[in-house]
Design a protein around this motif. Structure first.
Motif, PDB file in Angstrom:
ATOM      1  N   LYS A 185     -62.338   4.203-107.299  1.00 48.31           N
ATOM      2  CA  LYS A 185     -61.462   5.205-106.703  1.00 48.31           C
ATOM      3  C   LYS A 185     -61.480   5.108-105.178  1.00 48.31           C
ATOM      4  CE  LYS A 185     -60.049   9.908-107.825  1.00 48.31           C
ATOM      5  NZ  LYS A 185     -58.978   9.450-108.709  1.00 48.31           N
ATOM      6  N   THR A 186     -62.663   4.904-104.591  1.00 44.67           N
ATOM      7  CA  THR A 186     -62.792   4.844-103.134  1.00 44.67           C
ATOM      8  C   THR A 186     -62.118   3.609-102.561  1.00 44.67           C
ATOM      9  OG1 THR A 186     -64.895   6.037-103.242  1.00 44.67           O
ATOM     10  CG2 THR A 186     -64.422   4.817-101.212  1.00 44.67           C
TER      11      THR A 186
ATOM     12  N   TRP B 246     -61.643   6.545-114.853  1.00 43.29           N
ATOM     13  CA  TRP B 246     -60.832   6.452-113.628  1.00 43.29           C
ATOM     14  C   TRP B 246     -59.341   6.371-113.974  1.00 43.29           C
ATOM     15  CZ3 TRP B 246     -58.130   1.781-112.464  1.00 43.29           C
ATOM     16  CH2 TRP B 246     -57.388   1.844-111.278  1.00 43.29           C
TER      17      TRP B 246
ATOM     18  N   ALA C 244     -66.628   5.894-109.009  1.00 35.98           N
ATOM     19  CA  ALA C 244     -66.541   6.262-107.593  1.00 35.98           C
ATOM     20  C   ALA C 244     -66.124   5.076-106.732  1.00 35.98           C
ATOM     21  CB  ALA C 244     -67.892   6.799-107.118  1.00 35.98           C
TER      22      ALA C 244
END
Length: 464
Positions: free
Chosen positions: A222-223, A397, A219
């Motif tokens: 990706k963010t 990812w 997360a």
């Protein structure tokens, strides 16, 4: 766009292939050299920081050691930027090679051999693949890589992404034993099902803290990259996960890189010689299989990446040269494995990152290689503290980025046949093996395509 004329003679091609300052450097001019060098340096730095955790993850997924990924990525970039045919392409470990290298290492390490013997056989196959690519480049066969249908390329990418995601859930769940690692327990066929069975049979051993770190890594990476390409998301995510596992989660039984591989040395440049097992019909067939697989991935992915790079960069000068790119890929496959490495090719995501970060000339690739090795040299004592769940999160990812809905919609818009071939390839690649899936798809495509298009051809009205 200017199209430079490629020499038609072998001697002319060889002269072009060994010319260092060719049209790839046309954007570096006396009036802009300071700005261009600064932009290339910035791009190289961003890609180097992003590439370290990815290279380690790719290497471990292949059954190699973490440092092998670091040196392979750096050395491949230097060789590729020297001999390749693209201004912008970044070379290094790629996901497409994971099932190929993992299958070879697993097969020749478990059948009574050591890792060193398996690695030696990989080097042998890679060198022959490199020689094949060099010959293809010299005889002007680079353009034929473009003949692979886009539906099969997209299907292949989706299939590889699916395989990577599924086989890395073991690390994220924290149930991977120290001896049963991805890349070391995989056979040429059935790898995914074996990993899923292992996971399902060990659900009682799931480490929820490991799951937390894997999801956090995914997360956060990706963010951060969604916010800005200039933020080294994988490095920050890796740092946060490592810090948590070393402090507040230090007693939670989280598996670290050092638990599997021990300490990571920083003496990267160690010569590793090729070796060949006792020749049998099975070994001979394996040589054909693995050499063919390396040639196919190198050729198709490098041409695809070079073409993408020219479009993404808005290249108004000389486009990439597919024959020189084949020659450069051959040199990469010959030299890189000899120094603790393995086969590498053009990396789509890192090339795109480099272009978006401002890269204009091959200098960006050289900067990336030097900066990557420099950072890894000083960070080596800390890289071994990275949780395996963090590596799994980064690879998941990577897998999620490989599946692009826009590309799937484009294939669907081409018609039912193209879409069916994409789905077929995406399923066959992880269910069987890489080469079986792709080759069977290509045979089906070219056998059925002509009949299918002729059948759908509209009938002309009969004149009155």
């Amino acid at each position: 766009m200017n199209h430079a004329k490629t020499p038609t003679t072998i001697s002319g091609r060889l002269k072009l292939f060994f010319t260092f300052f060719d049209s790839r450097w046309e954007d570096l001019q006396p009036h802009n050299w300071k700005t261009t060098v600064y932009r290339d340096f910035s791009a190289g730095l961003i890609v180097a920081m992003t590439a370290i955790p990815m290279a380690m993850g790719f290497a471990m997924a292949m059954g190699m050691r973490p440092e092998h990924g670091i040196i392979a990525g750096a050395l491949a970039c230097v060789i590729g930027r020297t001999f390749g045919g693209s201004k912008y392409q970044v070379y290094g470990p790629t996901a497409a090679f994971i099932p190929i290298v993992a299958a070879l290492i697993a097969k020749y390490q478990t059948n009574g051999g050591s890792f060193e013997q398996a690695h030696g056989f990989l080097i042998f196959c890679s060198i022959w693949a490199g020689i094949t690519l060099v010959i293809f480049g010299i005889f002007g066969l680079g353009k034929y890589a473009k003949l692979v249908p886009n539906s099969i390329i997209v299907g292949f990418t989706v299939g590889i992404a699916t395989a990577i995601a599924l086989t890395n859930f073991e690390d994220i769940l924290g149930i991977e034993s120290f001896k049963d690692l991805l890349g070391q327990d995989e056979d040429i066929k059935g790898g995914i099902f074996k990993n899923l069975a292992t996971a399902l049979n060990n659900l009682d051993k799931i480490n929820l803290w490991s799951v937390f770190l894997g999801v956090l890594t995914f997360a956060l990476t990706k963010t951060l990259l969604r916010i800005s390409i200039f933020i080294p998301g994988p490095v920050i995510a890796m740092g946060v996960a490592t810090l948590l596992s070393a402090t507040v989660l230090s007693d939670k039984g989280i598996i670290l890189v050092k638990d599997i591989y021990g300490s990571i040395p920083n003496n990267f440049f160690v010569f590793t010689a090729p070796s060949l097992p006792a020749m049998t019909p099975a070994v001979f067939l394996d040589i054909i299989y693995f050499v063919g697989a390396i040639v196919f991935v190198s050729g198709v992915e490098s041409i695809l990446c070079s073409s993408m790079a020219d479009k993404l960069a808005g290249n108004k000068g000389t486009p990439f040269n597919p024959d020189k790119e084949f020659f450069g890929q051959g040199m990469v496959q010959i030299i890189t494995p000899l120094v603790q490495g393995f086969p590498c090719t053009g990396a789509l995501a890192r090339t795109a990152t480099s272009i978006k970060a401002g890269a204009q000339t091959p200098l960006a690739g050289y900067f990336k290689a030097v900066l990557k090795l420099s950072m890894a040299f000083y960070l080596a004592p800390y890289l071994e503290l990275i949780p395996m769940a963090c590596i799994g999160g980064i690879l998941v990812w990577v897998a999620s980025n490989m599946i692009k809905p826009a590309e799937i919609r484009e294939i669907k818009a081409l018609g039912k046949f193209e879409f069916a071939m994409m789905v077929y390839t995406a399923v066959m690649v992880p269910v069987t093996d890489f080469l079986t899936g792709v080759l069977s798809a290509m045979v089906l495509y070219f056998v059925v395509h002509k009949f299918y298009t002729r059948k759908r051809k509209p009938k002309l009205p009969i004149p009155a």
